[in-house]
Design a protein around this motif. Structure first.
Motif, PDB file in Angstrom:
ATOM      1  N   LEU A 270       0.721  -1.106   0.048  1.00 50.24           N
ATOM      2  CA  LEU A 270      -0.010   0.009  -0.005  1.00 50.24           C
ATOM      3  C   LEU A 270       0.660   1.327   0.045  1.00 50.24           C
ATOM      4  O   LEU A 270       1.522   1.298   0.898  1.00 50.24           O
ATOM      5  N   HIS A 271       0.774   2.052  -0.834  1.00 51.91           N
ATOM      6  CA  HIS A 271       1.586   3.327  -1.011  1.00 51.91           C
ATOM      7  C   HIS A 271       0.951   4.276  -0.301  1.00 51.91           C
ATOM      8  O   HIS A 271      -0.260   4.972  -0.932  1.00 51.91           O
ATOM      9  N   ILE A 272       1.362   4.768   0.862  1.00 50.19           N
ATOM     10  CA  ILE A 272       0.771   5.804   1.748  1.00 50.19           C
ATOM     11  C   ILE A 272       1.213   7.210   1.262  1.00 50.19           C
ATOM     12  O   ILE A 272       2.431   7.290   1.151  1.00 50.19           O
ATOM     13  N   ASP A 273       0.448   8.131   1.254  1.00 49.83           N
ATOM     14  CA  ASP A 273       0.718   9.561   0.843  1.00 49.83           C
ATOM     15  C   ASP A 273       1.504   9.975   2.526  1.00 49.83           C
ATOM     16  O   ASP A 273       0.949   9.959   3.477  1.00 49.83           O
ATOM     17  N   ALA A 274       2.842  10.240   2.113  1.00 52.17           N
ATOM     18  CA  ALA A 274       3.470  10.775   3.319  1.00 52.17           C
ATOM     19  C   ALA A 274       3.460  12.144   3.796  1.00 52.17           C
ATOM     20  O   ALA A 274       3.412  12.185   5.256  1.00 52.17           O
ATOM     21  N   GLU A 357      11.273   1.302   2.161  1.00 46.36           N
ATOM     22  CA  GLU A 357      11.934   2.579   1.881  1.00 46.36           C
ATOM     23  C   GLU A 357      10.962   3.482   1.201  1.00 46.36           C
ATOM     24  O   GLU A 357      10.438   3.117  -0.053  1.00 46.36           O
ATOM     25  N   THR A 358      10.966   4.549   1.882  1.00 46.41           N
ATOM     26  CA  THR A 358      10.501   5.663   1.057  1.00 46.41           C
ATOM     27  C   THR A 358      10.648   6.223  -0.389  1.00 46.41           C
ATOM     28  O   THR A 358      11.868   6.357  -0.330  1.00 46.41           O
ATOM     29  N   SER A 359       9.773   6.361  -1.345  1.00 43.49           N
ATOM     30  CA  SER A 359      10.290   6.823  -2.505  1.00 43.49           C
ATOM     31  C   SER A 359       9.335   7.896  -2.951  1.00 43.49           C
ATOM     32  O   SER A 359       8.557   8.360  -2.226  1.00 43.49           O
ATOM     33  N   GLY A 360       9.379   8.217  -4.354  1.00 47.43           N
ATOM     34  CA  GLY A 360       8.545   9.159  -4.962  1.00 47.43           C
ATOM     35  C   GLY A 360       7.179   8.789  -4.953  1.00 47.43           C
ATOM     36  O   GLY A 360       6.264   9.605  -5.453  1.00 47.43           O
ATOM     37  N   GLY A 362       5.615   7.683  -2.316  1.00 46.38           N
ATOM     38  CA  GLY A 362       4.837   7.702  -1.194  1.00 46.38           C
ATOM     39  C   GLY A 362       5.753   6.492  -0.043  1.00 46.38           C
ATOM     40  O   GLY A 362       6.947   6.254  -0.250  1.00 46.38           O
ATOM     41  N   VAL A 363       5.088   6.274   0.947  1.00 44.49           N
ATOM     42  CA  VAL A 363       5.648   5.333   1.750  1.00 44.49           C
ATOM     43  C   VAL A 363       4.913   4.024   1.617  1.00 44.49           C
ATOM     44  O   VAL A 363       4.032   3.543   2.105  1.00 44.49           O
ATOM     45  N   PRO A 364       5.882   2.780   1.110  1.00 43.82           N
ATOM     46  CA  PRO A 364       5.237   1.627   0.746  1.00 43.82           C
ATOM     47  C   PRO A 364       5.018   1.054   2.167  1.00 43.82           C
ATOM     48  O   PRO A 364       5.975   0.737   3.144  1.00 43.82           O
ATOM     49  N   LEU A 365       3.905   0.439   2.261  1.00 48.53           N
ATOM     50  CA  LEU A 365       3.569  -0.529   3.599  1.00 48.53           C
ATOM     51  C   LEU A 365       3.235  -1.824   2.971  1.00 48.53           C
ATOM     52  O   LEU A 365       2.093  -2.198   2.382  1.00 48.53           O
ATOM     53  N   GLU A 366       3.927  -2.786   3.277  1.00 49.03           N
ATOM     54  CA  GLU A 366       3.782  -4.132   2.279  1.00 49.03           C
ATOM     55  C   GLU A 366       3.260  -5.210   3.222  1.00 49.03           C
ATOM     56  O   GLU A 366       3.492  -5.200   4.543  1.00 49.03           O
ATOM     57  N   ILE A 367       2.150  -5.959   2.636  1.00 54.29           N
ATOM     58  CA  ILE A 367       1.597  -6.835   3.196  1.00 54.29           C
ATOM     59  C   ILE A 367       2.171  -8.190   2.692  1.00 54.29           C
ATOM     60  O   ILE A 367       2.215  -8.374   1.791  1.00 54.29           O
ATOM     61  N   TYR A 368       2.629  -8.798   3.973  1.00 48.89           N
ATOM     62  CA  TYR A 368       3.252 -10.148   3.530  1.00 48.89           C
ATOM     63  C   TYR A 368       2.626 -11.278   4.652  1.00 48.89           C
ATOM     64  O   TYR A 368       2.875 -11.224   5.604  1.00 48.89           O
ATOM     65  N   CYS A 369       2.037 -12.070   3.817  1.00 47.70           N
ATOM     66  CA  CYS A 369       1.446 -13.333   4.427  1.00 47.70           C
ATOM     67  C   CYS A 369       0.934 -14.438   3.438  1.00 47.70           C
ATOM     68  O   CYS A 369       1.048 -14.133   2.323  1.00 47.70           O
ATOM     69  N   PHE A 370       0.233 -15.638   3.986  1.00 45.19           N
ATOM     70  CA  PHE A 370       0.045 -16.601   3.418  1.00 45.19           C
ATOM     71  C   PHE A 370      -1.547 -16.873   3.509  1.00 45.19           C
ATOM     72  O   PHE A 370      -2.101 -16.962   4.521  1.00 45.19           O
ATOM     73  N   THR A 371      -2.239 -17.230   2.323  1.00 41.17           N
ATOM     74  CA  THR A 371      -3.517 -17.760   2.250  1.00 41.17           C
ATOM     75  C   THR A 371      -3.716 -19.263   2.760  1.00 41.17           C
ATOM     76  O   THR A 371      -2.698 -19.915   2.556  1.00 41.17           O
TER      77      THR A 371
END
Length: 417
Positions: A270-274, A357-360, A362-371
């Protein structure tokens, strides 16, 4: 009187044939050929009828595979040539040279149908093996094809040697001299055979595996493994044939491990607006304590932050020196708690929400899981539900998704200006 007269005429005609040896030999050979064909038809009828009756027995159901692959058909087709071989001695006034030539020709035909019968037998054994449990993990189709190739090559050598009345060793010695040419002609076959052995012995590929090989346009299930090619049915129902040796010389992805593990990975950000990242106010913290998934987290973090600030003494009076809860950190904790409580997320596998890491963008918030499932349609549904909910709940934390300005955004901004 009529029967006796006919008998005398037949004796006279048969005696006249002694004066025409070529005609006598031709008629005798024709009769021998007719008898051979009749016996061949009779043998085929009796053998096939007997095998069909036996194949109805549950313990002998494998005979149906032999019938389906025409093993008994090929054996019955060899009967006429066998009759000719053993009946040549009964043909009168036939020269030794002619008898030898016809005998060799009949023997060559017999060898041909015996080789075809052995090839059909190998096909029948492959069908029988395909119904066993081992066939799901080990394919022997490539080995059967190689065995049939060797069988037909040696059969061709022996048949040719029989027709030209020479020793098969003479032809084999000639093939030895042409080994360089043979290796060049059968280069792909040899490479594919070695690759097939390595793939099978190392259990790298099975029928039914989902593999991905972008360089050849393959992304689907393996439907067949042969000596020369591996057939992959893509998800758009197209078929890709990959040379077997390329699977050893190039890399490919096999998704079998994911399917066996019982869970498929979700790895999306999810790319969050910084610009929306800030500290939480006391009222906002009090509001978030009523969120079921955050009650323990907010209470624990408030106690931790308060204890740390008290330990700092007077310097904590300056806001920059104090620790405070942020909306981004709280949302990250909420997302992790949400994933762990989700009924379709595998609890025994890695589950985390990490800030990249923040980039142009926004702030990436990575979801990492398994179904919990590996079924593609179910996996996509679960992944969509997770991100739908997280995107919808973000405004509760004062956050928004980063998005490139569109034409509509520009028009609204100019209108407000």
């Amino acid at each position: 009187m009529d029967i006796r007269h006919l008998w005398l005429q037949a004796q006279a005609l048969w005696g006249a044939l002694d004066q025409h040896p070529l005609l006598d030999a031709g008629i005798s050979l024709t009769l021998l050929l007719v008898i051979a064909l009749v016996l061949g038809r009779l043998a085929r009828f009796l053998v096939l009828h007997a095998m069909k009756l036996l194949g109805r027995q549950p313990a002998l159901h494998w005979l149906n595979d032999l019938l389906h692959n025409k093993v008994f058909h090929r054996l019955a087709q060899a009967v006429p040539s066998l009759v000719i071989q053993f009946g040549l001695n009964l043909v009168p006034v036939l020269s030794d040279k002619t008898q030898h030539f016809i005998g060799n020709l009949a023997l060559a035909v017999t060898l041909l149908f015996m080789a075809l019968a052995l090839g059909a037998l190998l096909n029948a054994l492959l069908d029988i093996y395909a119904r066993t449990e081992h066939a799901r993990t080990r394919s022997i189709k490539g080995y059967v094809q190689l065995a049939k190739m060797i069988l037909y090559i040696f059969a061709a050598i022996i048949i040719v040697a029989t027709l030209i009345d020479r020793s098969p060793l003479l032809l084999l010695s000639g093939l030895g001299a042409m080994s360089a040419v043979i290796l060049l002609v059968y280069k792909d076959t040899l490479l594919s055979f070695v690759a097939s052995v390595q793939l099978t012995s190392n259990d790298m590929l099975r029928v039914g595996d989902w593999i991905e090989m972008p360089q050849v346009g393959a992304d689907g299930d393996v439907v067949d493994i042969t000596l020369h090619t591996v057939k992959v049915q893509n998800f758009d129902k197209t078929i890709v044939s990959i040379p077997t040796w390329r699977l050893m010389s190039e890399s490919f992805r096999n998704w079998r491990g994911m399917q066996q593990a019982g869970g498929r990975r979700i790895k999306r950000s999810l790319h969050i607006d910084a610009s929306g990242v800030r500290f939480l106010t006391d009222d906002e913290q009090q509001h978030l304590t009523r969120v079921h998934l955050l009650t323990d987290y907010v209470g624990r973090k408030q106690a931790e932050v308060s204890s740390w600030n008290q330990a700092q003494g007077e310097v904590a009076d300056l806001p920059a020196n104090r620790r405070r809860l942020t909306n981004l950190g709280t949302f990250r904790a909420f997302a992790l708690a949400y994933l762990k409580s989700h009924p379709d997320i595998q609890p025994n596998m890695t589950c985390m929400v990490r800030q990249m890491e923040t980039s142009g963008q926004g702030v990436p918030l990575e979801i990492y899981c398994f179904t919990r499932t590996t079924v593609w349609a179910e996996y996509e549904r679960i992944q969509g539900d997770v991100f739908d909910y997280l995107l919808a709940v973000m405004p509760e934390f004062g956050l928004g998704v980063f998005q490139q300005p569109s034409g509509a955004d520009m028009r609204v901004g100019l209108a407000r200006a």
